[in-house]
Design a protein around this motif. Structure first.
Motif, short mmCIF file in Angstrom:
data_model
loop_
_atom_site.label_atom_id
_atom_site.label_comp_id
_atom_site.label_asym_id
_atom_site.label_seq_id
_atom_site.Cartn_x
_atom_site.Cartn_y
_atom_site.Cartn_z
N PHE A 1 36.64 20.62 14.95
CA PHE A 1 35.28 20.11 14.99
C PHE A 1 34.63 20.30 13.63
CE2 PHE A 1 35.10 24.42 16.85
CZ PHE A 1 34.28 25.05 15.94
N VAL A 2 33.52 19.62 13.45
CA VAL A 2 32.73 19.70 12.22
C VAL A 2 31.66 20.77 12.41
CG1 VAL A 2 31.23 18.46 10.64
CG2 VAL A 2 33.16 17.29 11.70
N GLY A 3 31.55 21.69 11.48
CA GLY A 3 30.57 22.76 11.57
C GLY A 3 29.25 22.36 10.95
N LEU A 4 28.18 22.44 11.72
CA LEU A 4 26.82 22.17 11.23
C LEU A 4 26.05 23.47 11.26
CD1 LEU A 4 24.50 20.35 10.36
CD2 LEU A 4 24.10 19.80 12.77
N GLU A 5 25.64 23.96 10.09
CA GLU A 5 24.95 25.24 9.96
C GLU A 5 23.45 24.98 9.85
OE1 GLU A 5 26.78 26.90 6.56
OE2 GLU A 5 28.66 27.38 7.58
N VAL A 6 22.71 25.47 10.86
CA VAL A 6 21.26 25.26 10.96
C VAL A 6 20.57 26.61 10.79
CG1 VAL A 6 19.39 24.38 12.38
CG2 VAL A 6 21.67 23.35 12.53
N PRO A 7 19.55 26.72 9.93
CA PRO A 7 18.84 28.01 9.77
C PRO A 7 18.11 28.41 11.05
CG PRO A 7 18.39 26.53 7.91
CD PRO A 7 19.08 25.72 8.95
N ASN A 8 18.10 29.71 11.31
CA ASN A 8 17.39 30.24 12.48
C ASN A 8 15.90 30.33 12.18
OD1 ASN A 8 19.87 30.54 13.72
ND2 ASN A 8 20.09 32.68 13.10
N LEU A 9 15.11 30.19 13.24
CA LEU A 9 13.67 30.33 13.07
C LEU A 9 13.28 31.78 12.78
CD1 LEU A 9 12.42 28.02 15.97
CD2 LEU A 9 12.64 27.48 13.54
N SER A 10 14.03 32.73 13.34
CA SER A 10 13.77 34.16 13.12
C SER A 10 15.04 34.80 12.58
CB SER A 10 13.34 34.84 14.43
OG SER A 10 12.17 34.24 14.94
N PRO A 11 15.24 34.82 11.26
CA PRO A 11 16.47 35.42 10.71
C PRO A 11 16.51 36.93 10.94
CG PRO A 11 14.94 34.86 8.95
CD PRO A 11 14.37 34.29 10.21
N THR A 12 17.73 37.45 11.08
CA THR A 12 17.97 38.87 11.32
C THR A 12 18.61 39.49 10.09
OG1 THR A 12 18.31 38.40 13.66
CG2 THR A 12 19.03 40.55 12.87
N ALA A 13 18.14 40.65 9.68
CA ALA A 13 18.69 41.33 8.50
C ALA A 13 20.06 41.92 8.83
CB ALA A 13 17.74 42.43 8.03
N VAL A 14 20.94 41.90 7.84
CA VAL A 14 22.27 42.50 7.95
C VAL A 14 22.29 43.76 7.10
CG1 VAL A 14 24.73 42.16 7.57
CG2 VAL A 14 23.31 40.24 8.31
N THR A 15 22.63 44.87 7.68
CA THR A 15 22.62 46.16 6.98
C THR A 15 24.04 46.58 6.62
OG1 THR A 15 22.72 47.39 9.06
CG2 THR A 15 20.53 46.83 8.20
N LEU A 16 24.13 47.48 5.66
CA LEU A 16 25.44 47.99 5.25
C LEU A 16 26.07 48.82 6.36
CD1 LEU A 16 27.61 48.44 3.10
CD2 LEU A 16 26.24 50.33 2.20
N ARG A 17 25.27 49.54 7.11
CA ARG A 17 25.82 50.35 8.19
C ARG A 17 26.47 49.49 9.26
NH1 ARG A 17 22.53 54.94 11.74
NH2 ARG A 17 24.21 55.37 13.22
N GLY A 18 25.83 48.37 9.61
CA GLY A 18 26.41 47.49 10.60
C GLY A 18 27.75 46.93 10.16
N ALA A 19 27.89 46.63 8.86
CA ALA A 19 29.17 46.13 8.36
C ALA A 19 30.22 47.23 8.31
CB ALA A 19 28.97 45.52 6.97
N LEU A 20 29.83 48.45 7.96
CA LEU A 20 30.80 49.56 7.89
C LEU A 20 31.30 49.97 9.27
CD1 LEU A 20 29.17 51.88 5.18
CD2 LEU A 20 31.02 50.22 4.88
N GLU A 21 30.47 49.81 10.29
CA GLU A 21 30.86 50.21 11.64
C GLU A 21 31.56 49.09 12.40
OE1 GLU A 21 27.24 51.49 13.40
OE2 GLU A 21 27.36 53.53 12.57
#
Length: 760
Positions: free
Chosen positions: A391-411
């Protein structure tokens, strides 16, 4: 109306006037009685006929027939809408008949005799299953609700039990560590070894290897002349011959804990980092966007279907499956001989045939602006097609973006998997589908970062450095940083990983790069002496963490400033390090905010296969960095395209955010420790090599005047620093002027009579 009273008005419709006469009413009553007599007569006849088969089960059947007659008389529509009640009641009568046979043989007739012939447990099971089947058929919705409640309760019970077992498992290592460090454990071990040693003198516990620090005293270095000094030297030699565990070869990967492989250092605890907030994108919002995408494209005659929705922290990816372009045309029917078929009027018979052609992907991509208008999105990005998907991927921005933290990526599980098999694990953030994006810097092997001002380059570099500092000790990683802006990387000054303070002057960058090249050449000589091909083979042969060859990561925050000061020397040095540095563990992370061809030259791009592009101003800049377009459509604030080595196309990633407070906590966690001193790591330039050759001759003269040499003696006599004195002492050992010794101690000078070259 008085207070507290309640009244209700019921609206009723007038009853229609009766048009039947009294004679007609009497005829209807007579017909009803005749029908009732016929019904009961048929019921009695049926009961007589089924009596041999179900015996006393006819009581339940008669009760059901009576209820059926009443319902047919007063609610005929209700019984017609619920035929499952009749089927369920019939099955219930069948189960009642089987149960009578279990009570007394013969009460259930011929049908019940089949159950009476079975064992008691089998008969009871059959009756219970029949009753349950009757309830399911008669009352499907209540039984489905009951099953859901039961399933939910069992799932909740299993999850609660799993959580309790998991918490107990997490608490077990801490309890074991407390017991091993307790006085009771030491007393039991001492008693056990004492008893077993007396009972079997041949068995003795193996001596544990000792560190180099145990052989040093406050007085200085132990001299190996007398017999007392020879004892610890022999003990140290025996300890060096003992096999080294895998834990000493590889760094300990547990945050907040120290191990033998860390050389006395303790990794920072991941709990000091900020937790990742929960996502605010709802399923209803994504479904509404999917409906708008399908409807908008349908308005332009493009048939599509949203197959998959992947919600991410900042953008959500919709999987758009192309539909069909349908065309209908008439075709004349023909017989077996190929002649057209004719109808009764003699005209050819024609049928309509539908031809389908798949919608072209370019047709969907051409409606980007129309979709952005319908979705009220400031920027859309297509990924056509998504690698590994149809399929073709269509990336649409969210109305309420969520922050990504370093801790979430490390865990995340993905980062833990890379930590187990990787050498330099780094966490970058999360993809457009919410999955964690991690990489191994040792496999990249170099990284080029570019983007406009304020797009998130410095935060990305802090994330990379923070990922390394959270997992590696100074014996496994050394850092060299260049920051012409003086404010981005200078907070890392003072950590034990730094080989030298952060370089902030552009004119000092070229000598520093030459020093790194010299270090690379020296490492290749060490690999040649050890007979290995790369840094991994060398580290597998060492016996202690202090003898490891650490990784060397060179971080340059702004390449444009260095290229303005000395473009030829900087380009030559970077390309030479990028070409030869991987085998000896030297890796580059270079960033710039000016992605132009005079900064990111073709030679630099050829030696940096892994690249990251943040938001840029034009498509030309995007092609300069990635050789692909798309970076000009990024949203900024950490939104990037990551193109690792070997990837067919870039991947969209929302970079992890690490704040200044978190950086300060990680830096202070390393500064406050008092671990094993790290060997000095001084870079030697070409000018210093010429001076060192002169110092080497003077060091040879001092070797002829003394019986032993030490780094501190060379430092005082020659007026040089301690790192250069240590290198001179090692060089004298390689040339055969002094004997081998331990780090930080005096080394005995070889006799003059035994070395003819020294006499000359």
């Amino acid at each position: 109306m008085a207070r507290g009273t309640y009244s209700r008005t019921v609206r009723t419709a007038p009853l229609p006037a009766s048009t039947d006469s009294d004679v007609f009413q009497q005829f209807k009553m007579f017909a009803l009685w005749i029908a009732a007599l016929i019904f009961f007569g048929l019921s009695i006849t049926g009961a007589v006929l089924v009596w041999p088969y179900i015996r006393f089960g006819v009581i339940g059947a008669a009760l059901g027939v009576t209820c059926l007659f009443v319902l047919l008389r007063y609610r005929p529509g209700w019984i017609l809408r619920r035929p499952n009640l009749v089927a369920g009641y019939a099955l219930l009568v069948f189960g009642f008949t089987l149960a009578l046979s279990l009570r007394h043989v013969g009460w259930g007739g011929r049908v019940g005799d089949t159950v009476a012939a079975l064992p008691t447990i089998a008969g009871i099971t059959l009756v219970v299953l029949t009753a349950l089947a009757a309830l399911v058929i008669a009352l499907p919705r209540p039984m489905l609700t009951a099953s859901r409640v039961t399933l939910t309760g069992s799932v909740w019970t299993s999850r609660t039990l799993y959580a309790a077992i998991h918490d107990l498992y997490q608490a077990t290592p801490a309890a074991v560590d407390w017991y091993r460090n307790s006085l009771l454990h030491r007393a039991l071990v001492w008693a056990f070894r004492s008893v077993t040693g007396r009972l079997n003198p041949a068995w003795r516990p193996r001596a544990e290897p000792i560190d180099d620090q145990e052989l040093t005293t406050d007085e200085g270095t132990l001299a190996p002349d007398d017999g007392e000094a020879d004892a610890p030297t022999k003990k140290h030699r025996e300890a060096k011959q003992t096999p080294v565990t895998e834990q000493a070869k590889a760094p300990a990967r547990l945050n907040g804990k120290s191990g033998n492989g860390l050389g006395g250092w303790k990794l920072p605890n991941v709990g000091m980092l900020r937790e990742e907030p929960k996502a605010w994108v709802t399923e209803e919002e994504n479904l509404e966007k999917a409906r708008l995408i399908e409807q908008t494209l349908a308005d332009y005659g493009i048939e599509v279907e949203i197959q998959e929705i992947r919600p991410g922290p900042v953008v959500t990816q919709f999987g758009v499956v192309p539909g069909w372009v349908r065309k209908v045309h008439e075709v004349k029917e023909r017989d077996k001989d190929g002649r057209p078929k004719l109808d009764r009027a003699g005209k050819p018979i024609s049928v309509q045939v539908e031809d389908k052609l798949r919608v072209r992907v370019d047709t969907i991509l051409s409606r980007e602006k129309d979709l952005a208008l319908a979705l009220a999105a400031r920027s859309l990005r297509f990924e056509a097609p998504v690698p590994g998907e149809s399929f073709v991927g269509l990336e649409v921005p969210n109305l309420s973006p969520t922050a990504v933290t370093l801790r979430g990526a490390l865990e995340s599980d993905a980062f833990k998997a890379v930590v187990k098999k990787g050498r330099l694990p780094i966490a970058l953030g999360k993809g457009s589908g919410g999955e964690a994006v991690v990489a191994d810097l040792a496999d990249m092997p170099h990284l080029l970062i570019a983007g406009a001002t304020g797009s998130g380059k410095s935060v990305c570099m802090n994330t990379i450095i923070g990922s390394l500092l959270m997992q590696l000790s100074p014996f496994h990683l050394r850092l060299i940083m260049t920051d012409p802006k003086r404010v981005e990387l200078t907070p890392y000054n003072g950590i034990p990983h730094l080989a030298l303070p952060v370089v902030v002057e552009p004119d000092q960058a070229v000598p520093m790069l030459r020093g790194v090249i010299h270090e690379m050449q020296e490492r290749y000589k060490r690999l040649e002496t050890a007979g290995v091909r790369n840094i991994h083979g060398f580290n597998d042969k060492v016996h202690s963490v202090q003898e490891r060859m650490p990784y060397l990561v060179l971080v340059i925050d702004e390449l444009a400033d260095l290229m303005m000061s000395s473009s030829v020397d900087v380009e030559h040095s970077l390309c030479r390090l990028a070409q030869l540095g991987r085998a000896v563990g030297i890796h580059l992370v270079v960033a710039t905010q000016r992605p132009s061809v005079d900064v990111i030259t073709g030679l630099i791009k050829a030696n940096f296969p892994s690249r990251i592009s943040f938001a840029v101003t034009s498509q030309v800049d995007s092609r300069t960095i990635l050789d692909h377009s798309g970076a000009e459509k990024l949203l900024g604030r950490g939104d990037m395209l990551f193109s690792p080595i070997g990837a067919p196309k870039p991947k969209r990633v929302q970079g992890a955010y690490v704040s200044d407070e978190e950086i300060a906590l990680v830096v202070s966690a390393w500064k406050e420790q008092q671990g094993t001193p790290v060997p000095p790591f001084a870079l030697v330039t070409e000018e210093e090599n010429a001076q060192q050759d002169e110092m080497l001759e003077r060091a040879k003269e001092l070797a002829g005047e003394h019986q032993s040499l030490s780094a501190s003696l060379l430092q005082r006599k020659l007026g040089i620093g301690y790192p250069r004195a240590s290198r001179l002492l090692d060089r004298l050992q390689e040339l055969g002027f002094v004997a081998a010794g331990q780090q930080g101690k005096s080394r005995q000078v070889i006799s003059l009579d035994e070395d003819p070259d020294f006499k000359e």
